[in-house]
Enzyme design. Structure first.
Site, PDB file in Angstrom:
ATOM      1  N   LYS A 125      -6.473   3.019  10.050  1.00 29.92           N
ATOM      2  CA  LYS A 125      -5.061   3.005   9.631  1.00 29.92           C
ATOM      3  C   LYS A 125      -4.215   3.768  10.646  1.00 29.92           C
ATOM      4  CE  LYS A 125      -5.278   3.063   4.521  1.00 29.92           C
ATOM      5  NZ  LYS A 125      -4.919   3.904   3.360  1.00 29.92           N
ATOM      6  N   ASP A 163      -0.917   3.693   0.448  1.00 38.10           N
ATOM      7  CA  ASP A 163      -2.086   3.207  -0.262  1.00 38.10           C
ATOM      8  C   ASP A 163      -2.060   1.692  -0.130  1.00 38.10           C
ATOM      9  OD1 ASP A 163      -4.392   4.157  -1.799  1.00 38.10           O
ATOM     10  OD2 ASP A 163      -3.635   2.809  -3.345  1.00 38.10           O
ATOM     11  N   SER A 164      -3.224   1.132   0.159  1.00 40.46           N
ATOM     12  CA  SER A 164      -3.258  -0.304   0.431  1.00 40.46           C
ATOM     13  C   SER A 164      -4.528  -0.904  -0.141  1.00 40.46           C
ATOM     14  CB  SER A 164      -3.184  -0.550   1.937  1.00 40.46           C
ATOM     15  OG  SER A 164      -4.122   0.250   2.626  1.00 40.46           O
ATOM     16  N   ASP A 179     -10.725  -7.674   6.532  1.00 36.47           N
ATOM     17  CA  ASP A 179     -10.105  -8.534   7.559  1.00 36.47           C
ATOM     18  C   ASP A 179     -10.951  -9.755   7.942  1.00 36.47           C
ATOM     19  OD1 ASP A 179      -7.753  -7.148   7.703  1.00 36.47           O
ATOM     20  OD2 ASP A 179      -8.289  -5.988   9.469  1.00 36.47           O
TER      21      ASP A 179
END
Ligand code: ITT
Length: 220
Positions: A18, A75-76, A162
């Protein structure tokens, strides 16, 4: 803050991937950026909230108060349509702790076994929060990115889910697209760009009027 002081902001995350993705933001405003690596003694703020917004606020406010500094946290996670929005706020811990991307991806494939292509839609979400040293929240942004979950991993870039997350227009996963393209279209890139006007205002010593913004990607 006086207009002449330069604003210093700590990125309130333990996730180095990140930090790397947020590095672009550093060039956009005259701000001195720091990471939690520079403060090894600071305890980890628990993510006990039930929403991305709640957890992002906990991290930004928690680290701001612990450090007595400006903090930007986010936050993800991934919301999968066929799983009713799971893994959501549990994205990093989907297959248990400590976080293991390979196990998380394997569990996601397992849960989606037999789900047809047209029902494999999903959305990445990133809620970003900027807090002052006393813990006051001064800006919040939201970024989302829609795609579909493939049946096998493709690509080696990025992190987390991903390699399973395909962007329709590109016919490629986020792990195949490379960091520059990911930054343009990702939930994190969108939330970061929505934050820029706030950062410019705070860096110039002006308080922005409206502290919320969002850049959604609900189309196509
Ligand atoms: P911090 O809380 O310290 O920031 P973390 O990795 O625990 O680090 P989160 O709680 O926000 O961060 O969980 C994020 C998880 O969501 C991450 O582990 C991935 O599984 C998933 N995720 C978030 N953004 C992603 C991205 O850009 N690509 C792939 N997966 C992502």
């Amino acid at each position: 803050m006086a207009a002449t002081d330069s604003l210093a902001i700590v990125l309130g995350t333990r996730n180095r991937k990140k930090v790397r993705e947020l590095a672009d933001l550093a060039g956009l405003a005259d701000i001195a950026w720091h990471t939690l690596d520079e403060f090894p003694a600071v305890p980890t703020v628990e993510e006990s909230g039930t929403t991305f917004a709640d957890n992002a606020r906990r991290k930004a406010q928690g680290y701001a108060r612990l450090l007595g500094r400006w903090v930007l946290a986010e936050d993800s996670g991934l919301e999968v349509d066929a799983l009713g929005g799971q893994p959501g706020v549990r994205s990093s811990r989907f297959a248990g702790e400590p976080t293991d991307d390979a196990k998380n991806n394997a569990l996601l494939l397992e849960r989606l076994r037999g789900v047809p292509d047209e029902e494999r839609g999903a959305k990445f979400v990133c809620h970003m929060v900027l807090a002052k040293p006393d813990g006051t929240v001064v800006a919040e942004t939201l970024g989302t990115c829609r795609g579909t979950i493939l049946r096998e991993l493709r690509g080696t870039g990025g992190f987390g889910y991903d390699p399973l997350f395909q962007i329709a227009e590109y016919h490629r996963t986020l792990a195949e697209l490379g960091p520059a393209v990911k930054s343009c279209i990702s939930h994190r890139g969108r939330a970061a760009r929505a934050l820029v006007p706030y950062l410019l205002d705070w860096a110039a010593g002006r308080s922005p009027r409206d502290r919320r913004a969002k850049m959604d990607d609900e189309v196509g």
